[in-house]
Design a protein around this motif. Structure first.
Motif, PDB file in Angstrom:
ATOM      1  N   SER A 136     -37.287 111.978   4.428  1.00  0.00           N
ATOM      2  CA  SER A 136     -36.134 112.890   4.501  1.00  0.00           C
ATOM      3  C   SER A 136     -35.086 112.405   5.495  1.00  0.00           C
ATOM      4  O   SER A 136     -33.906 112.735   5.363  1.00  0.00           O
ATOM      5  CB  SER A 136     -36.585 114.310   4.860  1.00  0.00           C
ATOM      6  OG  SER A 136     -36.883 114.435   6.245  1.00  0.00           O
ATOM      7  N   THR A 137     -35.498 111.615   6.489  1.00  0.00           N
ATOM      8  CA  THR A 137     -34.540 111.133   7.485  1.00  0.00           C
ATOM      9  C   THR A 137     -34.109 109.680   7.252  1.00  0.00           C
ATOM     10  O   THR A 137     -33.121 109.236   7.834  1.00  0.00           O
ATOM     11  CB  THR A 137     -35.105 111.253   8.918  1.00  0.00           C
ATOM     12  OG1 THR A 137     -36.235 110.390   9.066  1.00  0.00           O
ATOM     13  CG2 THR A 137     -35.487 112.689   9.240  1.00  0.00           C
TER      14      THR A 137
ATOM     15  N   LYS B 266     -30.407 108.479   6.772  1.00  0.00           N
ATOM     16  CA  LYS B 266     -29.550 108.518   7.960  1.00  0.00           C
ATOM     17  C   LYS B 266     -29.395 107.135   8.593  1.00  0.00           C
ATOM     18  O   LYS B 266     -28.402 106.862   9.249  1.00  0.00           O
ATOM     19  CB  LYS B 266     -30.177 109.506   8.961  1.00  0.00           C
ATOM     20  CG  LYS B 266     -29.526 109.590  10.305  1.00  0.00           C
ATOM     21  CD  LYS B 266     -30.304 110.545  11.201  1.00  0.00           C
ATOM     22  CE  LYS B 266     -29.747 110.646  12.585  1.00  0.00           C
ATOM     23  NZ  LYS B 266     -28.545 111.442  12.691  1.00  0.00           N
ATOM     24  N   TYR B 267     -30.365 106.243   8.385  1.00  0.00           N
ATOM     25  CA  TYR B 267     -30.368 104.941   9.041  1.00  0.00           C
ATOM     26  C   TYR B 267     -29.854 103.811   8.149  1.00  0.00           C
ATOM     27  O   TYR B 267     -29.672 102.696   8.623  1.00  0.00           O
ATOM     28  CB  TYR B 267     -31.780 104.620   9.549  1.00  0.00           C
ATOM     29  CG  TYR B 267     -32.215 105.626  10.579  1.00  0.00           C
ATOM     30  CD1 TYR B 267     -31.807 105.506  11.900  1.00  0.00           C
ATOM     31  CD2 TYR B 267     -32.983 106.733  10.227  1.00  0.00           C
ATOM     32  CE1 TYR B 267     -32.174 106.445  12.848  1.00  0.00           C
ATOM     33  CE2 TYR B 267     -33.351 107.681  11.170  1.00  0.00           C
ATOM     34  CZ  TYR B 267     -32.944 107.533  12.476  1.00  0.00           C
ATOM     35  OH  TYR B 267     -33.295 108.462  13.405  1.00  0.00           O
TER      36      TYR B 267
ATOM     37  N   PHE C 127     -31.192 116.024  17.243  1.00  0.00           N
ATOM     38  CA  PHE C 127     -31.724 115.914  15.887  1.00  0.00           C
ATOM     39  C   PHE C 127     -33.250 115.759  15.930  1.00  0.00           C
ATOM     40  O   PHE C 127     -33.978 116.444  15.198  1.00  0.00           O
ATOM     41  CB  PHE C 127     -31.079 114.715  15.174  1.00  0.00           C
ATOM     42  CG  PHE C 127     -31.717 114.339  13.880  1.00  0.00           C
ATOM     43  CD1 PHE C 127     -31.480 115.072  12.728  1.00  0.00           C
ATOM     44  CD2 PHE C 127     -32.564 113.237  13.811  1.00  0.00           C
ATOM     45  CE1 PHE C 127     -32.080 114.721  11.529  1.00  0.00           C
ATOM     46  CE2 PHE C 127     -33.167 112.881  12.618  1.00  0.00           C
ATOM     47  CZ  PHE C 127     -32.927 113.628  11.472  1.00  0.00           C
ATOM     48  N   VAL C 128     -33.745 114.889  16.811  1.00  0.00           N
ATOM     49  CA  VAL C 128     -35.194 114.687  16.942  1.00  0.00           C
ATOM     50  C   VAL C 128     -35.863 115.967  17.425  1.00  0.00           C
ATOM     51  O   VAL C 128     -36.900 116.385  16.892  1.00  0.00           O
ATOM     52  CB  VAL C 128     -35.504 113.505  17.895  1.00  0.00           C
ATOM     53  CG1 VAL C 128     -36.987 113.438  18.216  1.00  0.00           C
ATOM     54  CG2 VAL C 128     -35.031 112.195  17.273  1.00  0.00           C
TER      55      VAL C 128
ATOM     56  N   LYS D 248     -36.004 118.396  14.531  1.00  0.00           N
ATOM     57  CA  LYS D 248     -36.862 117.941  13.436  1.00  0.00           C
ATOM     58  C   LYS D 248     -38.332 117.963  13.817  1.00  0.00           C
ATOM     59  O   LYS D 248     -39.187 118.335  13.026  1.00  0.00           O
ATOM     60  CB  LYS D 248     -36.442 116.517  13.017  1.00  0.00           C
ATOM     61  CG  LYS D 248     -37.064 116.039  11.739  1.00  0.00           C
ATOM     62  CD  LYS D 248     -36.351 116.655  10.568  1.00  0.00           C
ATOM     63  CE  LYS D 248     -36.801 116.088   9.262  1.00  0.00           C
ATOM     64  NZ  LYS D 248     -36.260 116.819   8.130  1.00  0.00           N
ATOM     65  N   TYR D 249     -38.644 117.550  15.055  1.00  0.00           N
ATOM     66  CA  TYR D 249     -40.039 117.359  15.450  1.00  0.00           C
ATOM     67  C   TYR D 249     -40.516 118.294  16.550  1.00  0.00           C
ATOM     68  O   TYR D 249     -41.692 118.296  16.895  1.00  0.00           O
ATOM     69  CB  TYR D 249     -40.259 115.909  15.893  1.00  0.00           C
ATOM     70  CG  TYR D 249     -39.971 114.915  14.788  1.00  0.00           C
ATOM     71  CD1 TYR D 249     -40.890 114.684  13.769  1.00  0.00           C
ATOM     72  CD2 TYR D 249     -38.771 114.214  14.752  1.00  0.00           C
ATOM     73  CE1 TYR D 249     -40.629 113.782  12.757  1.00  0.00           C
ATOM     74  CE2 TYR D 249     -38.503 113.301  13.744  1.00  0.00           C
ATOM     75  CZ  TYR D 249     -39.426 113.093  12.746  1.00  0.00           C
ATOM     76  OH  TYR D 249     -39.161 112.198  11.752  1.00  0.00           O
TER      77      TYR D 249
ATOM     78  N   TRP E  52     -28.317 112.521  18.620  1.00  0.00           N
ATOM     79  CA  TRP E  52     -29.549 111.996  18.019  1.00  0.00           C
ATOM     80  C   TRP E  52     -30.769 112.651  18.647  1.00  0.00           C
ATOM     81  O   TRP E  52     -31.706 113.049  17.959  1.00  0.00           O
ATOM     82  CB  TRP E  52     -29.603 110.472  18.185  1.00  0.00           C
ATOM     83  CG  TRP E  52     -30.862 109.870  17.645  1.00  0.00           C
ATOM     84  CD1 TRP E  52     -31.121 109.498  16.352  1.00  0.00           C
ATOM     85  CD2 TRP E  52     -32.049 109.570  18.377  1.00  0.00           C
ATOM     86  NE1 TRP E  52     -32.392 108.994  16.243  1.00  0.00           N
ATOM     87  CE2 TRP E  52     -32.989 109.016  17.487  1.00  0.00           C
ATOM     88  CE3 TRP E  52     -32.415 109.711  19.716  1.00  0.00           C
ATOM     89  CZ2 TRP E  52     -34.258 108.616  17.878  1.00  0.00           C
ATOM     90  CZ3 TRP E  52     -33.685 109.306  20.105  1.00  0.00           C
ATOM     91  CH2 TRP E  52     -34.589 108.764  19.190  1.00  0.00           C
TER      92      TRP E  52
ATOM     93  N   TYR F  18     -40.883 103.359  10.687  1.00  0.00           N
ATOM     94  CA  TYR F  18     -41.417 104.635  11.148  1.00  0.00           C
ATOM     95  C   TYR F  18     -42.886 104.433  11.510  1.00  0.00           C
ATOM     96  O   TYR F  18     -43.598 103.694  10.825  1.00  0.00           O
ATOM     97  CB  TYR F  18     -41.323 105.677  10.042  1.00  0.00           C
ATOM     98  CG  TYR F  18     -39.921 106.172   9.765  1.00  0.00           C
ATOM     99  CD1 TYR F  18     -39.447 107.324  10.370  1.00  0.00           C
ATOM    100  CD2 TYR F  18     -39.088 105.490   8.893  1.00  0.00           C
ATOM    101  CE1 TYR F  18     -38.168 107.788  10.107  1.00  0.00           C
ATOM    102  CE2 TYR F  18     -37.807 105.947   8.621  1.00  0.00           C
ATOM    103  CZ  TYR F  18     -37.354 107.099   9.227  1.00  0.00           C
ATOM    104  OH  TYR F  18     -36.087 107.547   8.970  1.00  0.00           O
TER     105      TYR F  18
END
Length: 104
Positions: A25-26, A29-30, A73-74, A77-78, A70, A41
């Motif tokens: 899902s992420t 973005k990269y 965002f992390v 998300k986590y 960023w 990952y």
């Protein structure tokens, strides 16, 4: 070249399947990020730690990624804060491309 390790301890462990779904899902973005050669990952075998291993062209291009935005965002998300560690990488062996790359 610069290698960056990002890691974060998850609030609760996740399975490999959950990680794959989240990572996919992420991943978009990269794609196409200036100076980013690759991102891998990672998930610890116990599922308690996740993160990424990034290969960058330069430190300045890497630093442009790891902004407060960023980090937020992390966090969202986590559910945890990331750690970002920089390493110089003067030589890379790429067996897929059958090349040895240097930072010269």
């Amino acid at each position: 070249m610069i290698i960056v390790f990002t890691t974060f301890t998850l609030p609760k462990p996740i399975t490999r399947e959950e990680a794959r779904r989240i990572f996919l899902s992420t991943a978009p973005k990269y794609r196409g990020v200036q100076g980013l050669f690759s991102k891998h990952y990672v998930l610890s075998q116990d599922g308690a730690t996740a993160g990424g291993v990034y290969l960058w062209n330069s430190r300045s291009e890497a630093e442009a990624m790891y902004t407060e935005s960023w980090r937020s965002f992390v966090r969202e998300k986590y559910g945890t804060d990331p750690t970002v560690t920089y390493f110089d990488s003067p030589v890379v062996v790429d067996n897929v491309a059958q090349q040895v790359l240097t930072d010269e």
